[in-house]
Design an enzyme around this catalytic site. Structure first.
Site, PDB file in Angstrom:
ATOM      1  N   GLY A   1       1.366 -19.483  -4.238  1.00 48.19           N
ATOM      2  CA  GLY A   1       0.288 -18.866  -5.012  1.00 48.19           C
ATOM      3  C   GLY A   1       0.869 -17.838  -5.971  1.00 48.19           C
ATOM      4  O   GLY A   1       2.091 -17.741  -6.123  1.00 48.19           O
TER       5      GLY A   1
ATOM      6  N   ASP B   1      14.120 -14.595   6.506  1.00 49.79           N
ATOM      7  CA  ASP B   1      14.204 -15.052   5.112  1.00 49.79           C
ATOM      8  C   ASP B   1      14.434 -13.882   4.175  1.00 49.79           C
ATOM      9  O   ASP B   1      13.728 -13.706   3.197  1.00 49.79           O
ATOM     10  CB  ASP B   1      12.901 -15.780   4.746  1.00 49.79           C
ATOM     11  CG  ASP B   1      13.098 -16.604   3.476  1.00 49.79           C
ATOM     12  OD1 ASP B   1      12.108 -17.101   2.937  1.00 49.79           O
ATOM     13  OD2 ASP B   1      14.253 -16.723   3.034  1.00 49.79           O
TER      14      ASP B   1
ATOM     15  N   GLY C   1       3.998 -12.476 -10.849  1.00 55.25           N
ATOM     16  CA  GLY C   1       4.973 -13.539 -10.597  1.00 55.25           C
ATOM     17  C   GLY C   1       4.353 -14.619  -9.741  1.00 55.25           C
ATOM     18  O   GLY C   1       3.238 -14.481  -9.247  1.00 55.25           O
TER      19      GLY C   1
HETATM   20 CL1  ASH Z   1       3.984  -8.362  -3.439  1.00 60.38          CL
HETATM   21  C1  ASH Z   1       4.411  -7.422  -4.780  1.00 60.38           C
HETATM   22  C2  ASH Z   1       4.201  -6.085  -4.964  1.00 60.38           C
HETATM   23  N1  ASH Z   1       4.687  -5.735  -6.177  1.00 60.38           N
HETATM   24  C3  ASH Z   1       5.195  -6.870  -6.730  1.00 60.38           C
HETATM   25  C4  ASH Z   1       5.834  -7.106  -7.971  1.00 60.38           C
HETATM   26  N2  ASH Z   1       5.993  -6.050  -8.824  1.00 60.38           N
HETATM   27  C5  ASH Z   1       6.513  -6.063 -10.111  1.00 60.38           C
HETATM   28  C6  ASH Z   1       6.626  -4.855 -10.771  1.00 60.38           C
HETATM   29  C7  ASH Z   1       7.151  -4.789 -12.062  1.00 60.38           C
HETATM   30  C8  ASH Z   1       7.590  -5.938 -12.715  1.00 60.38           C
HETATM   31  N3  ASH Z   1       8.109  -5.866 -14.011  1.00 60.38           N
HETATM   32  C9  ASH Z   1       8.784  -4.598 -14.355  1.00 60.38           C
HETATM   33  C10 ASH Z   1       9.155  -4.537 -15.829  1.00 60.38           C
HETATM   34  O1  ASH Z   1       9.832  -5.716 -16.235  1.00 60.38           O
HETATM   35  C11 ASH Z   1       9.073  -6.900 -16.059  1.00 60.38           C
HETATM   36  C12 ASH Z   1       8.717  -7.089 -14.585  1.00 60.38           C
HETATM   37  C13 ASH Z   1       7.490  -7.171 -12.039  1.00 60.38           C
HETATM   38  C14 ASH Z   1       6.957  -7.228 -10.748  1.00 60.38           C
HETATM   39  N4  ASH Z   1       6.267  -8.355  -8.269  1.00 60.38           N
HETATM   40  C15 ASH Z   1       6.090  -9.370  -7.381  1.00 60.38           C
HETATM   41  C16 ASH Z   1       6.600 -10.677  -7.759  1.00 60.38           C
HETATM   42  C17 ASH Z   1       6.365 -11.805  -6.984  1.00 60.38           C
HETATM   43  C18 ASH Z   1       6.889 -13.016  -7.395  1.00 60.38           C
HETATM   44  C19 ASH Z   1       7.638 -13.082  -8.539  1.00 60.38           C
HETATM   45  N5  ASH Z   1       7.856 -11.967  -9.263  1.00 60.38           N
HETATM   46  C20 ASH Z   1       7.360 -10.778  -8.872  1.00 60.38           C
HETATM   47  C21 ASH Z   1       5.450  -9.171  -6.167  1.00 60.38           C
HETATM   48  N6  ASH Z   1       5.031  -7.922  -5.878  1.00 60.38           N
END
Ligand code: ASH
Length: 273
Positions: free
Chosen positions: A25, A136, A20
């Site tokens: 960043g 936040d 994401g």
């Molecule tokens: Cl720091 C951090 C540690 N782990 C994550 C994470 N993990 C994560 C796991 C799984 C899925 N998927 C699971 C199945 O469906 C699709 C998405 C997305 C993100 N995402 C973000 C993030 C940051 C910004 C926007 N969006 C996600 C930051 N993270």
């Protein structure tokens, strides 16, 4: 016993898919080559940092998050940089953003909402013990691990201090009256935000949402709180929200009182899942 702070570099990681985009960043799935350990790698461009002047804030965030150890706070294992980027090695939250879960289901059950509120209260109580005000806590910053346990992810706006803080931060919907009126704020700011979150967990929308920014500010300042008739929410849940969304910061329920509130006692699963 601290593992010696080793010097990391990009060649220690196989970088995978982007998870994401953050404000400054991107976040990538990555695997540490030797241990095969899965992490999230947050990459921030120095250009962006300079442009937004967030270098000090980022360093503060990393000092803070590295020092915190709590089951509901995402671990920051370390960081490194190259000529144009800073890399943060973060715990990977396998089930991503709580936001996605909230949008998918529209709103959460009272048991799920109470369980997340308990986890948040415990994580924030731990932070406040270490003089950290997060400031936040919004759904985007809340992540879920492989078991669905809540993890506070982003300490971007966290500050380590006892003194009152004046920097405006957070999405409008989450701003507390003392921030909207630009008075100083302190630990009680996180308690206000917990009221906003509890409302949003249960109704799927934040309580003071309005057409325009100005209307949102007005509703926050007046604490114009009303509860829709659907989905049906218990009186205890409304009681907790009503005792957190209080204009006078000193009159808000403390984190300890949240943990002891009847609605939490009755509905929250202490395991955090
Ligand atoms: Cl720091 C951090 C540690 N782990 C994550 C994470 N993990 C994560 C796991 C799984 C899925 N998927 C699971 C199945 O469906 C699709 C998405 C997305 C993100 N995402 C973000 C993030 C940051 C910004 C926007 N969006 C996600 C930051 N993270």
């Amino acid at each position: 016993n601290e593992s010696p702070k080793r010097q990391w570099s990009l060649k220690d990681f196989d970088v995978g898919k982007p998870l994401g985009k953050g404000k400054f960043g991107r976040v990538y799935l990555a695997r540490e080559v030797r241990s095969k350990y899965i992490v999230a790698l947050k990459v921030i461009f120095r250009e962006q940092m300079k442009k937004y002047g967030i270098h000090r804030q980022l360093m503060r965030e990393m000092e803070i998050q590295t020092s915190l150890r709590h089951p509901n706070i995402l671990r920051l294992y370390g960081w490194f940089h190259d000529a144009e980027r800073i890399f943060m090695i973060l715990e990977y939250a396998h089930r991503g953003e709580l936001y996605r879960e909230l949008r998918k289901n529209g709103h959460l059950s009272e048991k799920q909402a109470a369980t997340y509120m308990l986890s948040l209260a415990q994580a924030l109580a731990y932070c406040h013990e270490k003089d950290v005000i997060h400031r936040d806590i919004k759904p985007e910053n809340l992540l879920l691990d492989h078991e669905g346990r809540l993890k506070i992810g982003d300490f971007g706006w966290a500050v380590q201090s006892r003194s009152k803080r004046y920097t405006m931060c957070g999405t409008l919907d989450y701003l507390a009256p003392e921030m909207v009126e630009n008075k100083g704020h302190d630990f009680a700011i996180d308690n206000w935000t917990m009221g906003i979150l509890c409302y949003e967990f249960l109704y799927g929308v934040p309580p003071f949402e309005a057409e325009s920014q100005n209307d949102t500010f007005k509703r926050i300042r007046k604490v114009e709180l009303n509860f829709p008739s659907t989905p049906h929410i218990s009186t205890e849940a409304k009681d907790l929200i009503g005792r957190l969304l209080v204009k006078d910061a000193s009159k808000r329920l403390s984190l300890q009182e949240i943990v002891e509130h009847p609605w939490i006692i009755k509905n929250a699963d202490p395991s955090g899942i």
